[in-house]
Write a protein that holds these residues in place. Structure first.
Motif, short mmCIF file in Angstrom:
data_model
loop_
_atom_site.label_atom_id
_atom_site.label_comp_id
_atom_site.label_asym_id
_atom_site.label_seq_id
_atom_site.Cartn_x
_atom_site.Cartn_y
_atom_site.Cartn_z
N UNK A 1 0.74 -1.05 0.09
CA UNK A 1 0.00 0.05 -0.11
C UNK A 1 0.98 1.24 -0.03
N UNK A 2 0.50 2.33 -0.76
CA UNK A 2 1.25 3.55 -0.90
C UNK A 2 2.24 3.82 -1.92
N UNK A 3 2.70 2.48 -2.45
CA UNK A 3 3.51 2.47 -3.60
C UNK A 3 2.70 1.49 -4.50
N UNK A 4 2.67 2.33 -5.64
CA UNK A 4 2.24 1.37 -6.82
C UNK A 4 2.93 1.67 -8.20
N UNK A 5 3.83 0.71 -8.49
CA UNK A 5 4.82 0.99 -9.83
C UNK A 5 5.53 2.06 -9.54
N UNK A 6 5.30 3.13 -10.07
CA UNK A 6 6.43 4.17 -10.07
C UNK A 6 5.75 5.64 -9.39
N UNK A 7 4.61 5.37 -8.70
CA UNK A 7 3.81 6.39 -7.74
C UNK A 7 3.98 5.85 -6.29
N UNK A 8 4.11 7.03 -5.59
CA UNK A 8 4.14 7.12 -4.00
C UNK A 8 2.75 7.85 -3.94
N UNK A 9 1.97 7.30 -2.86
CA UNK A 9 0.86 7.99 -2.46
C UNK A 9 1.00 8.65 -1.15
N UNK A 10 0.93 9.88 -1.00
CA UNK A 10 0.98 10.70 0.25
C UNK A 10 -0.25 11.34 0.61
N UNK A 11 -0.68 11.63 1.80
CA UNK A 11 -1.76 12.12 2.29
C UNK A 11 -1.42 13.69 3.08
N UNK A 12 -2.45 14.32 3.04
CA UNK A 12 -2.43 15.63 3.82
C UNK A 12 -3.74 15.86 4.51
N UNK A 13 -3.77 16.26 5.67
CA UNK A 13 -5.13 16.94 6.41
C UNK A 13 -4.86 18.23 6.69
N UNK A 14 -5.75 18.96 6.12
CA UNK A 14 -5.40 20.43 6.58
C UNK A 14 -6.94 21.23 6.36
N UNK A 15 -6.75 22.37 6.99
CA UNK A 15 -8.21 23.31 7.03
C UNK A 15 -8.25 23.80 5.68
N UNK A 16 -9.06 23.53 4.84
CA UNK A 16 -9.08 24.09 3.53
C UNK A 16 -10.65 24.52 3.68
N UNK A 17 -11.27 24.57 4.82
CA UNK A 17 -12.49 25.48 5.22
C UNK A 17 -12.21 26.08 6.59
N UNK A 83 2.18 11.04 5.55
CA UNK A 83 1.63 12.28 5.63
C UNK A 83 2.58 13.35 5.63
N UNK A 84 2.22 14.39 4.80
CA UNK A 84 3.00 15.58 4.68
C UNK A 84 1.99 16.79 5.06
N UNK A 85 2.68 17.96 5.61
CA UNK A 85 1.87 19.05 5.88
C UNK A 85 0.60 19.19 6.66
N UNK A 86 0.56 18.29 7.64
CA UNK A 86 -0.53 18.28 8.52
C UNK A 86 -0.51 19.61 9.58
N UNK A 87 -1.64 20.40 9.55
CA UNK A 87 -1.47 21.63 10.21
C UNK A 87 -2.02 21.57 11.75
N UNK A 88 -1.21 22.30 12.68
CA UNK A 88 -1.62 22.44 13.90
C UNK A 88 -1.50 21.16 14.93
N UNK A 89 -1.13 21.76 16.30
CA UNK A 89 -0.76 20.86 17.22
C UNK A 89 -1.88 19.69 17.64
N UNK A 90 -2.99 20.09 17.84
CA UNK A 90 -3.97 19.18 18.03
C UNK A 90 -4.53 18.26 16.93
N UNK A 91 -4.53 18.98 15.72
CA UNK A 91 -4.89 18.40 14.60
C UNK A 91 -3.77 17.32 14.16
N UNK A 92 -2.58 17.91 14.41
CA UNK A 92 -1.25 16.86 13.86
C UNK A 92 -1.03 15.75 14.68
N UNK A 93 -1.65 15.89 16.20
CA UNK A 93 -1.53 14.61 16.98
C UNK A 93 -2.64 13.73 16.62
N UNK A 94 -3.84 14.14 16.03
CA UNK A 94 -4.89 13.45 15.64
C UNK A 94 -4.51 12.55 14.52
#
Length: 103
Positions: A1-17, A83-94
């Motif tokens: 999971x996370x690497x398929x062929x020549x692609x790495x899948x990363x996630x980010x959780x951020x406040x877009x709203x 994960x990359x770029x997860x914002x905030x202390x409480x949210x980052x801990x989550x």
């Protein structure tokens, strides 16, 4: 999971709203970096191979009660490897890796 062929899948959780949506500009920068790297053939990983990055984004609205479920979704359903770029202390801990299934 996370690497398929020549692609790495990363996630980010951020406040877009919500009151802290301004922080989504950080995600825009990360996204622009990965798009530029992908256009140049990808990033070189520790194994010496080049991989393109697929950035999967989720919006927690800077609400730490939403972050754990989004982290779990990204790991278990979307198959991100990290994960990359997860914002905030409480949210980052989550978004702690303990919320993501190994494999």
């Amino acid at each position: 999971a996370g690497i398929t062929g020549d692609t790495i899948k990363l996630g980010t959780i951020r406040p877009a709203s919500g009151n802290f949506a301004i922080y989504d500009q950080v995600t825009a920068g990360v996204d622009a970096y990965f798009k530029a790297a992908n256009a140049d053939g990808g990033i070189t990983a520790g194994d010496g191979k080049k991989y393109k990055v697929d950035l999967v984004k989720e919006d927690d609205g800077y609400d730490p009660t939403k972050t754990p479920n989004l982290a779990k979704k990204l790991g278990e359903q979307d198959g991100v490897i990290g994960f990359v770029g997860v914002a905030g202390g409480a949210c980052g801990a989550g978004a702690h890796p303990g919320h993501v299934q190994e494999g």
